[in-house]
Design a protein around this motif. Structure first.
Motif, PDB file in Angstrom:
ATOM      1  N   ILE A   1       0.853  -1.189   0.000  1.00 21.26           N
ATOM      2  CA  ILE A   1       0.000   0.000   0.000  1.00 21.26           C
ATOM      3  C   ILE A   1       0.883   1.230   0.000  1.00 21.26           C
ATOM      4  O   ILE A   1       1.845   1.315   0.763  1.00 21.26           O
ATOM      5  CB  ILE A   1      -0.929   0.000   1.235  1.00 21.26           C
ATOM      6  N   SER A   2       0.558   2.179  -0.878  1.00 13.73           N
ATOM      7  CA  SER A   2       1.285   3.445  -0.894  1.00 13.73           C
ATOM      8  C   SER A   2       0.477   4.496  -0.152  1.00 13.73           C
ATOM      9  O   SER A   2      -0.756   4.466  -0.148  1.00 13.73           O
ATOM     10  CB  SER A   2       1.570   3.894  -2.330  1.00 13.73           C
ATOM     11  N   LEU A   3       1.196   5.416   0.470  1.00 12.06           N
ATOM     12  CA  LEU A   3       0.594   6.514   1.211  1.00 12.06           C
ATOM     13  C   LEU A   3       1.247   7.798   0.742  1.00 12.06           C
ATOM     14  O   LEU A   3       2.475   7.853   0.589  1.00 12.06           O
ATOM     15  CB  LEU A   3       0.839   6.379   2.716  1.00 12.06           C
ATOM     16  N   GLY A   4       0.449   8.815   0.528  1.00 16.07           N
ATOM     17  CA  GLY A   4       0.988  10.101   0.122  1.00 16.07           C
ATOM     18  C   GLY A   4       0.116  11.235   0.611  1.00 16.07           C
ATOM     19  O   GLY A   4      -1.083  11.050   0.873  1.00 16.07           O
ATOM     20  N   ALA A   5       0.723  12.413   0.745  1.00 20.79           N
ATOM     21  CA  ALA A   5      -0.014  13.613   1.148  1.00 20.79           C
ATOM     22  C   ALA A   5       0.784  14.829   0.704  1.00 20.79           C
ATOM     23  O   ALA A   5       2.019  14.810   0.748  1.00 20.79           O
ATOM     24  CB  ALA A   5      -0.219  13.639   2.660  1.00 20.79           C
ATOM     25  N   ASN A   6       0.071  15.876   0.273  1.00 22.34           N
ATOM     26  CA  ASN A   6       0.780  17.108  -0.067  1.00 22.34           C
ATOM     27  C   ASN A   6       0.092  18.371   0.438  1.00 22.34           C
ATOM     28  O   ASN A   6       0.558  19.470   0.180  1.00 22.34           O
ATOM     29  CB  ASN A   6       1.074  17.206  -1.573  1.00 22.34           C
ATOM     30  N   ILE A   7      -1.013  18.212   1.156  1.00 15.81           N
ATOM     31  CA  ILE A   7      -1.652  19.362   1.809  1.00 15.81           C
ATOM     32  C   ILE A   7      -2.060  18.927   3.218  1.00 15.81           C
ATOM     33  O   ILE A   7      -2.132  17.735   3.519  1.00 15.81           O
ATOM     34  CB  ILE A   7      -2.877  19.896   1.026  1.00 15.81           C
ATOM     35  N   ASP A   8      -2.332  19.897   4.058  1.00 19.88           N
ATOM     36  CA  ASP A   8      -2.690  19.618   5.449  1.00 19.88           C
ATOM     37  C   ASP A   8      -4.000  18.841   5.535  1.00 19.88           C
ATOM     38  O   ASP A   8      -4.911  19.031   4.723  1.00 19.88           O
ATOM     39  CB  ASP A   8      -2.845  20.920   6.230  1.00 19.88           C
TER      40      ASP A   8
ATOM     41  N   PRO B   1      -1.978  -0.302 -12.130  1.00 19.13           N
ATOM     42  CA  PRO B   1      -1.460  -0.302 -13.508  1.00 19.13           C
ATOM     43  C   PRO B   1      -0.240   0.586 -13.756  1.00 19.13           C
ATOM     44  O   PRO B   1       0.492   0.355 -14.700  1.00 19.13           O
ATOM     45  CB  PRO B   1      -2.658   0.177 -14.331  1.00 19.13           C
ATOM     46  N   ARG B   2       0.004   1.565 -12.903  1.00 23.08           N
ATOM     47  CA  ARG B   2       1.110   2.492 -13.176  1.00 23.08           C
ATOM     48  C   ARG B   2       2.194   2.496 -12.108  1.00 23.08           C
ATOM     49  O   ARG B   2       3.086   3.325 -12.150  1.00 23.08           O
ATOM     50  CB  ARG B   2       0.541   3.904 -13.362  1.00 23.08           C
ATOM     51  N   PHE B   3       2.155   1.566 -11.159  1.00 26.88           N
ATOM     52  CA  PHE B   3       3.113   1.669 -10.065  1.00 26.88           C
ATOM     53  C   PHE B   3       4.560   1.498 -10.521  1.00 26.88           C
ATOM     54  O   PHE B   3       5.465   2.104  -9.961  1.00 26.88           O
ATOM     55  CB  PHE B   3       2.761   0.722  -8.904  1.00 26.88           C
ATOM     56  N   MET B   4       4.788   0.719 -11.571  1.00 26.76           N
ATOM     57  CA  MET B   4       6.164   0.511 -12.043  1.00 26.76           C
ATOM     58  C   MET B   4       6.745   1.750 -12.731  1.00 26.76           C
ATOM     59  O   MET B   4       7.940   1.835 -12.940  1.00 26.76           O
ATOM     60  CB  MET B   4       6.213  -0.677 -13.018  1.00 26.76           C
ATOM     61  N   ASN B   5       5.890   2.718 -13.073  1.00 22.90           N
ATOM     62  CA  ASN B   5       6.346   3.932 -13.750  1.00 22.90           C
ATOM     63  C   ASN B   5       6.470   5.111 -12.805  1.00 22.90           C
ATOM     64  O   ASN B   5       6.654   6.234 -13.262  1.00 22.90           O
ATOM     65  CB  ASN B   5       5.364   4.302 -14.870  1.00 22.90           C
ATOM     66  N   ARG B   6       6.348   4.875 -11.520  1.00 27.82           N
ATOM     67  CA  ARG B   6       6.325   5.986 -10.571  1.00 27.82           C
ATOM     68  C   ARG B   6       7.494   5.875  -9.608  1.00 27.82           C
ATOM     69  O   ARG B   6       7.564   4.953  -8.794  1.00 27.82           O
ATOM     70  CB  ARG B   6       5.002   5.991  -9.829  1.00 27.82           C
TER      71      ARG B   6
END
Length: 188
Positions: free
Chosen positions: A14-21, A155-160
């Motif tokens: 599982i990927s986790l990301g955030a860029n705002i509060d 589908p795009r995890f290998m390109n990121r």
């Protein structure tokens, strides 16, 4: 690509990301608060999916977290703040048998967590807008499914790079790797 070729078979990622509060603070604060919540969701999902009580007592998943990486937004049209990204590779001998239904149950819980942090639904036709929390199932063992709600492997995890870099960090912990240095092979 066959996931077993990447030495990640028998896992959930599982990927986790955030860029705002979020309602919990900065993107870093959000990831710090989110980490144990993701682990709890996965433990409950494994326990609920296992029908045998004996398996439930032994079903303690192993969570392998990457470092947190700062990355520029990928594929966006408008300027956005950089993201903080991490991922978790979960290993367990007692994952439920992969199915579309069980994968969607996990996805539903992860989407509830996003909303709990304050993520709003994306307007139709809008992609890759800023997010206070973004959770994606990248793969679950060798399970493959494609429909409107969920595609596994992602589908795009290998390109990121924001996935590949943390993944390579995690995999390098379990496989000894050293740089071979020889003057005959000099890259300048």
């Amino acid at each position: 690509m066959e996931l077993s070729n990447l030495n990640i078979k028998n896992g959930l990622c599982i990927s986790l990301g955030a860029n705002i509060d979020s309602k919990f603070g900065s993107p870093l604060d959000s990831l710090l608060v989110c980490k144990p919540k993701v682990e709890e969701i996965i433990k409950e999902w494994v326990d609920q999916s296992n029908t045998k009580k004996e398996e439930n007592r032994k079903s303690k998943p192993n969570f392998i977290w990457s470092s947190i990486y700062e990355t520029s937004p990928h594929g966006v049209e408008n300027e956005q703040p950089n993201y903080l990204n991490t991922l978790v590779l979960v290993k367990s001998n007692y994952f439920p048998k992969p199915s579309n239904k069980k994968a969607k149950l996990l996805l539903k819980e992860l989407k509830k967590l996003e909303r709990f942090f304050g993520r709003e639904e994306m307007p139709k036709g809008k992609k890759w807008l800023s997010r206070c929390l973004d959770l994606d199932i990248l793969w679950w063992e060798d399970f493959h499914t494609v429909d409107e709600e969920l595609t596994l492997p992602h589908p795009r995890f290998m390109n990121r790079n924001f996935v590949i870099t943390p993944l390579s960090e995690i995999l390098s912990r379990s496989q000894k790797i050293t740089k071979f240095d020889d003057p005959k092979w000099s890259i300048k």
